[in-house]
Motif scaffolding. Structure first.
Motif, PDB file in Angstrom:
ATOM      1  N   SER A 199       0.844  -1.197   0.000  1.00 29.84           N
ATOM      2  CA  SER A 199       0.000   0.000   0.000  1.00 29.84           C
ATOM      3  C   SER A 199       0.879   1.246   0.000  1.00 29.84           C
ATOM      4  O   SER A 199       2.035   1.204   0.435  1.00 29.84           O
ATOM      5  CB  SER A 199      -0.926   0.022   1.214  1.00 29.84           C
ATOM      6  N   ILE A 251       2.286  -4.387   3.692  1.00 34.40           N
ATOM      7  CA  ILE A 251       1.380  -4.372   4.836  1.00 34.40           C
ATOM      8  C   ILE A 251       0.109  -5.122   4.465  1.00 34.40           C
ATOM      9  O   ILE A 251      -0.194  -5.301   3.279  1.00 34.40           O
ATOM     10  CB  ILE A 251       1.062  -2.906   5.242  1.00 34.40           C
ATOM     11  N   GLU A 252      -0.643  -5.552   5.467  1.00 37.35           N
ATOM     12  CA  GLU A 252      -1.898  -6.253   5.186  1.00 37.35           C
ATOM     13  C   GLU A 252      -2.917  -5.302   4.559  1.00 37.35           C
ATOM     14  O   GLU A 252      -2.816  -4.084   4.691  1.00 37.35           O
ATOM     15  CB  GLU A 252      -2.461  -6.880   6.465  1.00 37.35           C
ATOM     16  N   GLU A 253      -3.898  -5.879   3.878  1.00 37.89           N
ATOM     17  CA  GLU A 253      -4.944  -5.066   3.259  1.00 37.89           C
ATOM     18  C   GLU A 253      -5.655  -4.228   4.317  1.00 37.89           C
ATOM     19  O   GLU A 253      -5.918  -4.692   5.426  1.00 37.89           O
ATOM     20  CB  GLU A 253      -5.944  -5.972   2.534  1.00 37.89           C
ATOM     21  N   ASP A 254      -5.959  -2.983   3.985  1.00 42.36           N
ATOM     22  CA  ASP A 254      -6.599  -2.039   4.919  1.00 42.36           C
ATOM     23  C   ASP A 254      -5.745  -1.806   6.164  1.00 42.36           C
ATOM     24  O   ASP A 254      -6.265  -1.497   7.242  1.00 42.36           O
ATOM     25  CB  ASP A 254      -7.996  -2.528   5.335  1.00 42.36           C
ATOM     26  N   GLY A 255      -4.429  -1.936   6.025  1.00 45.25           N
ATOM     27  CA  GLY A 255      -3.539  -1.762   7.165  1.00 45.25           C
ATOM     28  C   GLY A 255      -3.476  -0.338   7.691  1.00 45.25           C
ATOM     29  O   GLY A 255      -2.951  -0.109   8.787  1.00 45.25           O
ATOM     30  N   SER A 257      -6.288   1.515   8.061  1.00 42.81           N
ATOM     31  CA  SER A 257      -7.669   1.871   8.390  1.00 42.81           C
ATOM     32  C   SER A 257      -7.785   2.598   9.725  1.00 42.81           C
ATOM     33  O   SER A 257      -8.745   3.335   9.963  1.00 42.81           O
ATOM     34  CB  SER A 257      -8.553   0.618   8.402  1.00 42.81           C
ATOM     35  N   GLN A 258      -6.798   2.403  10.613  1.00 43.34           N
ATOM     36  CA  GLN A 258      -6.854   3.053  11.933  1.00 43.34           C
ATOM     37  C   GLN A 258      -6.396   4.493  11.891  1.00 43.34           C
ATOM     38  O   GLN A 258      -6.532   5.226  12.875  1.00 43.34           O
ATOM     39  CB  GLN A 258      -6.006   2.262  12.943  1.00 43.34           C
TER      40      GLN A 258
END
Length: 410
Positions: A199, A251-255, A257-258
């Motif tokens: 990402s 990074i993981e998907e939607d990493g 989002s926070q």
């Protein structure tokens, strides 16, 4: 519910809808109009040409993007705006040590290394200005596409598009040029893009020479890459004087989002912590960015091909979404547009069968794009890796035999 039929430019042989006014769809419309005297209608989701940011700069390849512009009669317009100095390229590691430097040529040379930069916004406007005034219909969101049952029974396979504003239109050929999350793709296939494992958090430095002189000096005239430890700072100067900085992270998907991107200090702190052990000269790229946005990298499987459906086809990201790590996405979309225009001309002017001609176009397109899509995915895995700087340096060592403007320092 009203009909669009009366507003669609008349074609004596064929009614064509191009869904999506990006580079692929606009190239298709321009080549159809100028090379083959065939009209179509482009339906664009955006309300106006300036509704949203079109992205930064792209390198237009001699054998694909430039070829398409030649077919549209626009190559001279392109050369007025082409930036050969934008081919300058610097590679460093996390310490800021320069490992490779490429100096752009001063003009067109032809061949595989003729890849000057042009801003996407400028290129899109060149294509728009080349079209008849009634070609593009703005603010047209596709809600549904369905095959007309009567036309199917008589072998014509016409399709009706329903738009959010309640209007409809029926066409002999519908071209999905509507990008990564294409509505038209859903009609011919249930395959959807998958996350590539990387990402971006993107920052933009407008008027960099004046407002961000440290960033401007570091990046130079073209592209600047700092790579190492599954991360990268990928920078590019645009012709409007801005510099785009993409922090690439495995990074993981939607990493992200926070993170609250409405407050730039939150993603800035996140990135400064993530790149805390990188040299201060590189961290300025993060420190000085006034805004940040997040973007996941998605792709379709390399070699992806749907079962051909008479009367509907796909081009560009709708057909073969790939990562941006080979600079091929926009070029392939424009090549698709030029090649599909040629195929349509065979149907309109020479009476070729629509279904078999489009099927042949799709198979050829798939074969053409499989290599670039594979290369793009491979490059991402090489660049955003533990030793990304060394992997990319290996690539440039090979290219140096072909391009004397590349200087290696390691």
């Amino acid at each position: 519910m009203s009909s669009l039929q009366s507003t669609i430019p008349d074609s004596s042989r064929m009614k064509i809808a191009v869904v999506g006014g990006g580079l692929g769809g606009l190239t298709l419309a321009s080549v159809l109009q100028h090379a083959y005297k065939i009209k179509c209608t482009v339906f664009e989701l955006d309300d106006t040409v300036n509704s949203r940011n079109q992205g930064g700069s792209l390198d237009l390849h001699f054998e694909s993007g430039q070829y398409a512009l030649k077919k549209a009669g626009l190559i001279d317009q392109f050369r007025k705006h082409a930036r050969y100095q934008g081919e300058d390229h610097i590679l460093t590691d996390m310490t800021g040590k320069i490992l490779m430097q490429q100096v752009g040529r001063k003009g067109s040379t032809g061949g595989r290394f003729d890849r000057p930069e042009i801003d996407r916004t400028v290129l899109r406007q060149i294509l728009i200005d080349s079209l008849d005034e009634d070609t593009i219909q703005w603010g047209k969101k596709v809600i549904q596409i369905e095959e007309d049952s009567k036309s199917k029974d008589n072998g014509k396979h016409r399709h009706t598009i329903t738009f959010q504003d309640g209007q409809t239109g029926t066409f002999d050929l519908v071209v999905g040029a509507d990008g990564a999350w294409s509505k038209i793709r859903k009609f011919v296939s249930d395959v959807t893009p998958f996350y590539g494992g990387v990402s971006f958090i993107e920052g933009l430095h407008p008027n960099a020479d004046i407002n961000y002189p440290k960033v401007s000096k570091l990046v130079g005239n073209g592209s600047f890459w700092a790579l190492q430890y599954n991360k990268g700072l990928l920078c590019q100067r645009s012709g409007d004087g801005s510099i785009r900085v993409s922090a690439a992270i495995r990074i993981e998907e939607d990493g992200f989002s926070q993170l609250d991107f409405s407050n730039p200090e939150i993603p800035r702190k996140y990135l400064m912590d993530l790149f805390s052990d990188w040299d201060d000269s590189l961290k300025v790229l993060i420190e000085e960015s006034p805004t940040f946005i997040a973007r996941g990298i998605y792709m379709l499987p390399a070699g992806y091909k749907w079962k051909s459906h008479p009367g509907v086809t796909l081009i560009g990201d709708a057909a073969h979404l790939m990562t941006p790590f080979a600079g091929e996405g926009a070029n392939m979309a424009m090549l698709d547009g030029a090649k599909l225009a040629s195929a349509i001309s065979q149907i309109v002017h020479k009476g070729k069968d629509l279904a078999t001609t489009i099927d042949k176009f799709e198979r050829t397109m798939c074969n053409t794009v499989t290599g670039p899509a594979t290369e793009s995915a491979k490059n991402m895995d090489l660049m955003i890796s533990e030793n990304g700087h060394q992997e990319v340096l290996k690539m440039f060592r090979i290219l140096r035999w072909l391009s004397p403007v590349i200087k290696l320092f390691s």
